[in-house]
Design a protein around this motif. Structure first.
Motif, PDB file in Angstrom:
ATOM      1  N   GLY A   6       0.628  -1.158  -0.022  1.00 44.80           N
ATOM      2  CA  GLY A   6       0.163   0.036  -0.068  1.00 44.80           C
ATOM      3  C   GLY A   6       0.821   1.265  -0.048  1.00 44.80           C
ATOM      4  N   VAL A   7       0.309   2.317  -0.570  1.00 42.28           N
ATOM      5  CA  VAL A   7       1.007   3.778  -0.621  1.00 42.28           C
ATOM      6  C   VAL A   7      -0.058   4.698   0.049  1.00 42.28           C
ATOM      7  CG1 VAL A   7       2.049   5.441  -1.878  1.00 42.28           C
ATOM      8  CG2 VAL A   7       2.548   3.242  -2.392  1.00 42.28           C
ATOM      9  N   LEU A   8       0.321   5.509   1.138  1.00 42.68           N
ATOM     10  CA  LEU A   8      -0.441   6.206   1.991  1.00 42.68           C
ATOM     11  C   LEU A   8      -0.092   7.554   1.192  1.00 42.68           C
ATOM     12  CD1 LEU A   8      -2.757   7.176   3.785  1.00 42.68           C
ATOM     13  CD2 LEU A   8      -0.845   7.115   5.507  1.00 42.68           C
ATOM     14  N   LEU A   9      -0.801   8.481   0.601  1.00 43.87           N
ATOM     15  CA  LEU A   9      -0.400   9.657   0.155  1.00 43.87           C
ATOM     16  C   LEU A   9      -1.491  10.751   0.944  1.00 43.87           C
ATOM     17  CD1 LEU A   9      -0.288   9.374  -3.551  1.00 43.87           C
ATOM     18  CD2 LEU A   9       1.485   9.107  -2.214  1.00 43.87           C
ATOM     19  N   ILE A  10      -0.721  11.956   1.383  1.00 47.92           N
ATOM     20  CA  ILE A  10      -1.245  12.830   2.193  1.00 47.92           C
ATOM     21  C   ILE A  10      -1.403  14.124   1.026  1.00 47.92           C
ATOM     22  CG2 ILE A  10      -1.635  14.163   4.254  1.00 47.92           C
ATOM     23  CD1 ILE A  10      -1.484  11.300   4.563  1.00 47.92           C
ATOM     24  N   ASP A  11      -2.594  14.642   0.887  1.00 49.16           N
ATOM     25  CA  ASP A  11      -2.737  15.759   0.176  1.00 49.16           C
ATOM     26  C   ASP A  11      -2.496  17.231   0.822  1.00 49.16           C
ATOM     27  OD1 ASP A  11      -5.206  16.693   1.352  1.00 49.16           O
ATOM     28  OD2 ASP A  11      -6.548  15.484   0.122  1.00 49.16           O
ATOM     29  N   ALA A  12      -2.676  18.274   0.054  1.00 50.88           N
ATOM     30  CA  ALA A  12      -2.139  19.522   0.712  1.00 50.88           C
ATOM     31  C   ALA A  12      -3.132  19.788   1.879  1.00 50.88           C
ATOM     32  CB  ALA A  12      -2.327  20.622  -0.265  1.00 50.88           C
ATOM     33  N   ALA A  13      -4.373  19.361   1.925  1.00 48.90           N
ATOM     34  CA  ALA A  13      -5.241  19.542   3.102  1.00 48.90           C
ATOM     35  C   ALA A  13      -5.182  18.781   4.158  1.00 48.90           C
ATOM     36  CB  ALA A  13      -6.735  19.619   2.531  1.00 48.90           C
ATOM     37  N   ASP A  14      -4.064  17.852   3.955  1.00 44.79           N
ATOM     38  CA  ASP A  14      -3.799  16.577   5.115  1.00 44.79           C
ATOM     39  C   ASP A  14      -5.021  15.715   5.210  1.00 44.79           C
ATOM     40  OD1 ASP A  14      -1.462  17.551   6.058  1.00 44.79           O
ATOM     41  OD2 ASP A  14      -2.549  19.154   7.521  1.00 44.79           O
ATOM     42  N   PHE A  32      -3.819   3.801  -1.353  1.00 49.21           N
ATOM     43  CA  PHE A  32      -4.004   2.958  -2.663  1.00 49.21           C
ATOM     44  C   PHE A  32      -3.250   1.411  -2.521  1.00 49.21           C
ATOM     45  CE2 PHE A  32      -3.631   7.327  -3.723  1.00 49.21           C
ATOM     46  CZ  PHE A  32      -4.533   7.628  -4.680  1.00 49.21           C
ATOM     47  N   ILE A  33      -3.708   0.725  -2.839  1.00 46.51           N
ATOM     48  CA  ILE A  33      -3.186  -0.964  -2.660  1.00 46.51           C
ATOM     49  C   ILE A  33      -3.190  -1.426  -4.067  1.00 46.51           C
ATOM     50  CG2 ILE A  33      -4.064  -1.080  -0.302  1.00 46.51           C
ATOM     51  CD1 ILE A  33      -6.105  -2.869  -1.486  1.00 46.51           C
ATOM     52  N   LYS A  34      -2.167  -2.285  -4.140  1.00 46.42           N
ATOM     53  CA  LYS A  34      -2.007  -3.146  -5.276  1.00 46.42           C
ATOM     54  C   LYS A  34      -1.973  -4.564  -4.849  1.00 46.42           C
ATOM     55  CE  LYS A  34       1.104  -3.671  -9.242  1.00 46.42           C
ATOM     56  NZ  LYS A  34       0.617  -5.241  -9.318  1.00 46.42           N
ATOM     57  N   ILE A  35      -2.794  -5.627  -5.405  1.00 45.77           N
ATOM     58  CA  ILE A  35      -3.121  -6.830  -4.875  1.00 45.77           C
ATOM     59  C   ILE A  35      -2.208  -7.749  -5.707  1.00 45.77           C
ATOM     60  CG2 ILE A  35      -4.586  -8.751  -4.944  1.00 45.77           C
ATOM     61  CD1 ILE A  35      -6.856  -6.455  -4.359  1.00 45.77           C
ATOM     62  N   ALA A  36      -2.205  -7.573  -7.118  1.00 45.97           N
ATOM     63  CA  ALA A  36      -1.314  -8.843  -8.060  1.00 45.97           C
ATOM     64  C   ALA A  36      -0.190  -7.964  -8.579  1.00 45.97           C
ATOM     65  CB  ALA A  36      -2.051  -9.476  -9.101  1.00 45.97           C
TER      66      ALA A  36
END
Length: 594
Positions: free
Chosen positions: A266-274, A279-283
């Motif tokens: 998984g990737v956790l992104l934080i935008d400008a408003a926190d 996002f996850i990738k399974i395969a």
């Protein structure tokens, strides 16, 4: 035909047809109305014209019209026109279930659709606009179409907001596969070069689950930009746009390829408003990524839903003997109320025939009840401390083991007897009196006719044995005999031969009352919410009960007044002290160096 509205109410049908006909004649945006039957439902096909575009719509009248509003769809259900459109294709209009009343006509629903489409202008010439939502969907509605959800404690928001605008690092998460969804739990966030954040509210049982690895990045990008990520390439472009560079991407992709082969990454992104974007990738062989729907609670370390006084319960220890039908329910209820420590005692194994009244179920068949209830408590709260003993209090056990359990019970702030076993009661009564501990107990009468709950507090109520004697004295004074013979603990055979059995409902009511009495006792409320030591609660109009829910308090104030201890003569007192002094002196001499 009486269940079909347009046969049942021909007058309303005539009004609907007339109103739509008048609308089509009076406006230039509605044309081509055509009434049809759509799988036994009445519907109107039409064209709504706006900004040089023709929207082919179909308004479907529900079977329960006019109690329920009509629904407007695109005639082609694959088309998506508006941000106010359900996954079914239906438009969310100003006339809907929460605003509808039967006086509104289908013509007004068509007008509402025109207002939405002409304002947003999704397909026509000229500028497009977004119509603001008139209401916020509760989580249950918002997540209906979301299979994978990520839960993050709100404390994480505050933690990430305090980090540098270019902070990045790693994350750990687990997935919990549920009946109709998958829940992702964020366990920890580890910024590069800084202490980690850990979610301490996740129960220990779930915290010990196998963890997946991932990465997180703070960005200064708007939420709209992150919402466009659909593939690995999109994510790569976003991270490069956020200024993290090719080196970071290469490093993360190597981790991604390694971890995704055995599970999720998984990737956790934080935008400008926190705001979070997870996002996850399974395969590993696919380039598609999914943005997981965020699910959050307002729960803090202290549960805001509990009255402030109940937070004192977190330091209290409750000893419960008997984890059967009443005891199992009391234990889980006290855990939900905030009690922080438990000592559970029961030697019994949970069997399938216990399911009808116990808080446990088929997943616990064959397990010791104390371990199963301890597991339930561990899922309710991450902070509760639960000790157990599989000992038969009152049964054939070694004296040393019995002494150990009784000593442990004597250290609890409250004792609860949920066994309805006289031998167990006698032992707990002795512990309560010797160590000045409050004891409460309950009994569900055979047949589910009613129940009794009682309490003995040191210095405030009669001792447990005197309280129990007062209850039996009260029963002996009643002119009405129990209407039958008790064949088992919960079963009564009436004088007519009918077998009556207490159900889970009667047991649950008793457990609820016992829990309230336990809370009042633990908090040492003064005055108590329960001024009497004994309450007899009726569930049926039978025996001593005049009606269901008839509650009879039993006054024990006279018992308290008459209660007295056994006097000890000064000579016996002095002799005993001298004897103990000699023993202590011998022990001291034995321990001192020669």
């Amino acid at each position: 035909m009486s269940d079909i509205w347009f046969f049942r109410d021909l007058q309303r049908l005539a009004k609907e047809r007339e109103a739509i006909c008048l609308l089509e004649d009076s406006v230039d945006w509605l044309t081509g109305t055509n009434w049809i039957l759509d799988t036994s439902r009445l519907a109107v096909e039409a064209i709504i014209q706006s900004h040089d575009y023709d929207y082919a719509v179909k308004m479907v009248y529900p079977a329960l019209f006019p109690a329920v509003p009509p629904t407007i769809y695109p005639q082609n259900l694959e088309e998506r026109w508006s941000s106010h459109q359900y996954t079914s294709g239906a438009l969310c209009l100003e006339w809907r279930a929460d605003t509808w009343h039967p006086d509104v006509m289908g013509a007004q629903v068509l007008e509402s659709a025109y207002t939405l489409l002409s304002t947003e202008n999704p397909r026509g010439t000229g500028e497009q606009h977004i119509v603001p939502s008139q209401h916020e969907l509760p989580p249950g509605q918002a997540l209906r179409e979301s299979f994978i959800r990520v839960y993050a404690d709100k404390d994480l928001n505050a933690y990430l907001a305090r980090l540098s605008p270019v902070a990045k690092g790693s994350i750990e998460f687990s997935e919990q596969w549920q009946s109709q969804s998958c829940l992702v739990l964020l366990h920890s966030v580890q910024p590069d070069g800084l202490p980690a954040w850990n979610d301490t509210l996740i129960p220990k049982k779930l915290n010990n689950a196998a963890k997946n690895q991932g990465a997180f990045y703070k960005t200064a990008l708007p939420s709209e930009a992150l919402a466009t990520v659909k593939t690995l390439q999109d994510l790569e472009a976003i991270l490069e746009q956020a200024g993290y560079g090719i080196a970071a991407l290469t490093r993360e992709h190597s981790i991604w390829a390694e971890k995704a082969a055995g599970g999720l990454f998984g990737v956790l992104l934080i935008d400008a408003a926190d705001n979070f974007h997870f996002f996850i990738k399974i395969a590993v062989s696919e380039s598609k990524v999914w943005e997981v729907t965020l699910l959050q609670s307002s729960l803090d370390t202290i549960n805001p839903r509990l009255p402030s006084k109940l937070h004192e319960l977190s330091s209290k220890c409750v000893g419960i003997v008997g984890l059967g039908s009443v005891g199992s329910k009391v234990a889980s209820s006290l855990a939900r109320t905030g009690v922080g420590k438990f000592y559970l005692v029961d030697e019994d194994i949970f069997l399938s025939e216990n399911i009808c009244r116990n808080d446990l179920d088929w997943r616990n068949v064959g397990e010791h009840k104390v371990y199963a209830v301890a597991e339930i408590i561990s899922y309710i709260t991450a902070t509760a401390q639960v000790d157990v003993a599989t000992l038969s209090l009152g049964g054939q056990e070694s004296s040393a083991a019995l002494d150990c359990v009784l000593r442990r019970l004597s250290q609890c702030d409250l004792l609860i007897d949920a066994t309805a076993n006289p031998r167990v009661f006698n032992l707990l009564a002795y512990i309560a009196k010797t160590y000045a501990k409050p004891l409460i107990w309950a009994e569900v009468f055979a047949g589910g006719i009613g129940s009794m709950i009682a309490r003995s507090r040191p210095g405030q109520d009669p001792d447990p044995q005197a309280t129990k004697a007062a209850f039996h004295q009260y029963l002996s004074m009643q002119d009405v005999a129990l209407p039958g013979t008790a064949t088992e603990q919960y079963i009564l055979e009436s004088t007519e031969g009918e077998v009556l059995e207490a159900s889970d409902a009667e047991v649950s009511i008793t457990a609820g009352h016992l829990t309230r009495l336990a809370i009042d006792t633990l908090l040492a409320r003064e005055p108590s919410l329960f001024p009497y030591s004994i309450y007899v609660i009726g569930f049926q109009q039978a025996w001593i009960f005049k009606a269901p829910f008839h509650t009879i308090p039993i006054d024990t104030s006279q018992v308290v007044h008459l209660e007295s201890g056994n006097p000890v003569s000064p000579d016996v007192d002095s002799e005993g002290i001298d004897f103990l002094r000699e023993l202590l002196e011998k022990m001291q001499d034995a321990d001192s160096p020669s």
